[in-house]
Design an enzyme around this catalytic site. Structure first.
Site, mmCIF file in Angstrom:
data_model
loop_
_atom_site.group_PDB
_atom_site.id
_atom_site.type_symbol
_atom_site.label_atom_id
_atom_site.label_comp_id
_atom_site.label_asym_id
_atom_site.label_seq_id
_atom_site.Cartn_x
_atom_site.Cartn_y
_atom_site.Cartn_z
ATOM 1 N N PHE A 1 0.815 -1.223 0.000
ATOM 2 C CA PHE A 1 0.000 0.000 0.000
ATOM 3 C C PHE A 1 0.847 1.270 0.000
ATOM 4 O O PHE A 1 0.461 2.275 0.598
ATOM 5 C CB PHE A 1 -0.967 0.021 1.207
ATOM 6 C CG PHE A 1 -1.574 -1.317 1.511
ATOM 7 C CD1 PHE A 1 -2.448 -1.898 0.605
ATOM 8 C CD2 PHE A 1 -1.231 -2.025 2.647
ATOM 9 C CE1 PHE A 1 -2.992 -3.157 0.851
ATOM 10 C CE2 PHE A 1 -1.750 -3.277 2.905
ATOM 11 C CZ PHE A 1 -2.631 -3.847 2.004
ATOM 12 N N CYS A 2 2.002 1.198 -0.638
ATOM 13 C CA CYS A 2 2.921 2.362 -0.706
ATOM 14 C C CYS A 2 3.424 2.787 0.675
ATOM 15 O O CYS A 2 3.833 3.928 0.862
ATOM 16 C CB CYS A 2 2.288 3.552 -1.418
ATOM 17 S SG CYS A 2 1.993 3.257 -3.161
#
Ligand code: PLP
Lengths: 132, 447
Positions: free
Chosen positions: B390-391
């Site tokens: 998710f970055c």
């Protein structure tokens, strides 16, 4: 997941992943990198296969992976099929041999087998070029 | 006023929810990535292209351009409310001039990172769970030797440690605090008002990454007293390619106050057409705020659509949006904990209480081949969630080790998944998700 894969995979979870592992200096290192793993940390799909070769015979095949169950079933079968084969015999591997290891049909396994066979043949070609 | 969302009529506004795949409706649980778009927003964009597809920004003097301009900047004569004004009101900014259109949150954060005039040795303080968009711009400045980046680790229970924060401000040369307001990983929303008050007591400016906050609850920038706030319109029912940087007016005008500008004011990073009022072969004069920050021809349909999106959310009511998300998240949390809480291989990330995670529920699985579950949910039941980092690689790599996504032994596998909810999701969808997930676990021999 195809039912034949489910059956085979549950056996792996129960009895263990017997070909899982690695060799420090493999004769051939094969790897499949699924696209998307790096962007924002996408989900898995990566297998590394280690082959040990002696006198033209694959003495051992091991793998590490971050992949889904179907890929793992495919790579376990792949390692089983390769162990003890000569390089000549390994290049003759086909999708049907993978499917014979299952109790039923699986299109997904066929696809995985196809890509494993391709990277194997590329790897053997490179190995031969390097050792000849 | 009824406190419940009228789900049936709301869902009819979203054409994507009427799509079918293998006869099944989509169950969209990936709104933290980007949200679905209601027909009202699609219509506003459509109208732009069909009826007045021209440039705005008072460049051209014809009625197409007037139509565009009126919809973005408003027109008091005809009583048209512009989208810039709507967004200003949505977050209670003092004036529309404090609203700068950007591409997205990432762009807005970079505007501050690159436009803030740092002195060598300045420290920028982050949290330990920044999205790459709130981390990498600062790391680049650190790599160039301009600033130092430091992080505040969450306290016990995964919550913001205000005491430790105060200590950092007392002991370090912190110039700017740039923090994720609501974590896209855990859904935790920090006590921003208290944090900002402490920062200001120490003369430190604050930027918040509001990408996961502004779409999900009422935000009042004046009450918060925040200096900069970045958010993405595409995460709040609007078009892709539009984000916002809110900045206090005095912090957007680095030229005023004797040319020095107020401390912490930013200068525009990209210059060119639309950002200046005059130029000659040797120099130029910058345009007013916010125009000076919006270089080149803009995403006018997107900016018009942004107004429609904000209006749409306002009609629903942000208190209702938040309450609905928490209701669904509480149900999911309880069910998941009941089913898998004792397995030892299932863990919800962040605070355990759903009320502290808004519409986000991320979980880590430690089972062989626990990859590919999002793809399976999609193929089986048309359920869309996300798996991966998710970055927020920095935090997860620190937690799980740098190699956690690399090939390993199946028995060492670990994967994280995120369900992110919005006001258009339903309890029935949550039930389908729970049942499908359970079937996948069973099939894989995890249970
Ligand atoms: C907390 C947070 N910050 C920043 C971003 C980046 O947003 P954008 O891609 O719209 O720039 C995201 C997107 O997921 C986010 O969740």
């Amino acid at each position: 997941m195809d039912q034949a894969i489910v059956k085979n995979y549950r056996r792996l979870v129960r009895d263990g992943f017997k070909n899982a592992g690695s060799y420090e200096n493999p004769s051939i290192l094969l790897s499949t990198i699924a696209s998307g793993i790096r962007i924002c940390g996408g989900a898995g799909g990566y297998v590394r296969i280690y082959l040990n070769i002696s006198d033209g015979v694959i003495e051992g095949a091991r793998y590490l992976c971050s992949c889904d169950p179907t890929s793992n079933v495919a790579v376990e079968i792949f390692c089983d099929l390769l162990s003890g084969k000569t390089l000549e015999e390994a290049t003759a591997l086909n999708e049907g041999m993978f499917l014979q290891e299952l109790d039923g049909p699986s299109n997904d396994l066929r696809k995985k087998a196809r890509s494993l066979i391709k990277i194997l043949n590329d790897g053997i070609k490179q190995y031969r070029a390097g050792t000849s | 006023m009824n406190s419940e969302i009228d789900l049936e009529s709301i869902r009819e506004d979203f054409p994507a929810l009427a799509c079918r795949r293998n006869g099944k409706p989509p169950i969209y649980f990936d709104s933290a990535c980007t949200t679905l778009v209601p027909r009202q927003v699609i219509a506003a964009i459509d109208q732009y292209y069909a009826n007045y597809p021209a440039c705005g920004g008072e460049r051209s003097q014809h009625w197409f351009a007037d139509e565009v301009n009126n919809r973005i900047e408003g027109d008091t004569d005809s009583g048209i409310h512009g989208s810039r004004q709507m967004i200003a009101e949505f977050i209670n900014a003092r004036s529309p001039q404090e609203i700068i259109f950007a591409l997205n949150t990432t762009h807005a954060i970079n505007m501050v990172a690159l436009g803030f005039r740092f002195q060598p040795g300045d420290v920028v303080l982050l949290t330990d769970k920044e999205h790459n968009s709130g981390l990498v711009p600062w790391l680049r400045l650190q790599n160039r030797g301009l600033i130092k980046v430091d992080r505040l680790v969450s306290g016990a229970g995964e919550i913001f440690d205000l005491g430790e924060f105060r200590k950092r401000l007392e002991n370090q040369r912190i110039r700017l605090v740039s923090m994720v307001y609501t974590s896209n990983l855990t859904g935790y929303t920090m006590p921003a008002k208290e944090m900002i008050k402490v920062a200001h007591e120490h003369g430190v400016k604050v930027m918040l990454d509001g990408a996961q906050t502004v779409p999900h609850e009422a935000i009042d920038v004046r009450d918060l007293d925040v200096d900069f706030l970045a958010f993405s319109i595409h995460k709040m029912c609007g078009p892709k390619g539009v984000g916002v940087l809110y900045g206090k007016k005095e912090l957007l005008d680095y030229e005023s106050a004797g040319g020095g500008g107020s401390d912490g004011a930013i200068e525009p990073v990209i210059l060119g057409g639309g950002t200046v009022v005059d130029s000659n072969y040797g120099d130029y004069n910058l345009a007013e705020v916010p125009t000076r920050f919006e270089a080149g021809i803009q995403n006018y349909p997107g900016q018009i659509g942004a107004g429609a999106a904000v209006q749409y959310l306002q009609n629903i009511g942000m208190a209702r949006v938040k309450a609905h998300e928490i209701k669904l998240n509480s149900f999911l949390t309880e069910q998941l904990i009941n089913r898998y809480g004792d397995t030892g291989w299932f863990r919800i990330l962040g605070p355990q209480a759903a009320a502290e995670r808004g519409g986000i529920l991320s979980f880590a699985l430690r089972r062989p081949n626990c990859f590919g579950i999002s793809r399976e949910l999609s193929e089986r039941s048309n359920i869309m969630i996300r798996g991966g980092a998710f970055c927020v690689h920095s935090y997860l790599n620190h937690e799980f080790g740098a190699d956690w996504l690399k090939p390993g032994l199946p028995t060492d596998h670990l994967m994280t998944y995120r369900v992110s909810l919005y006001f258009y999701n339903t309890m029935e969808e949550c039930s389908v998700f729970l049942d499908t997930l359970n079937t996948i676990f069973e099939e894989r021999g995890y249970l």
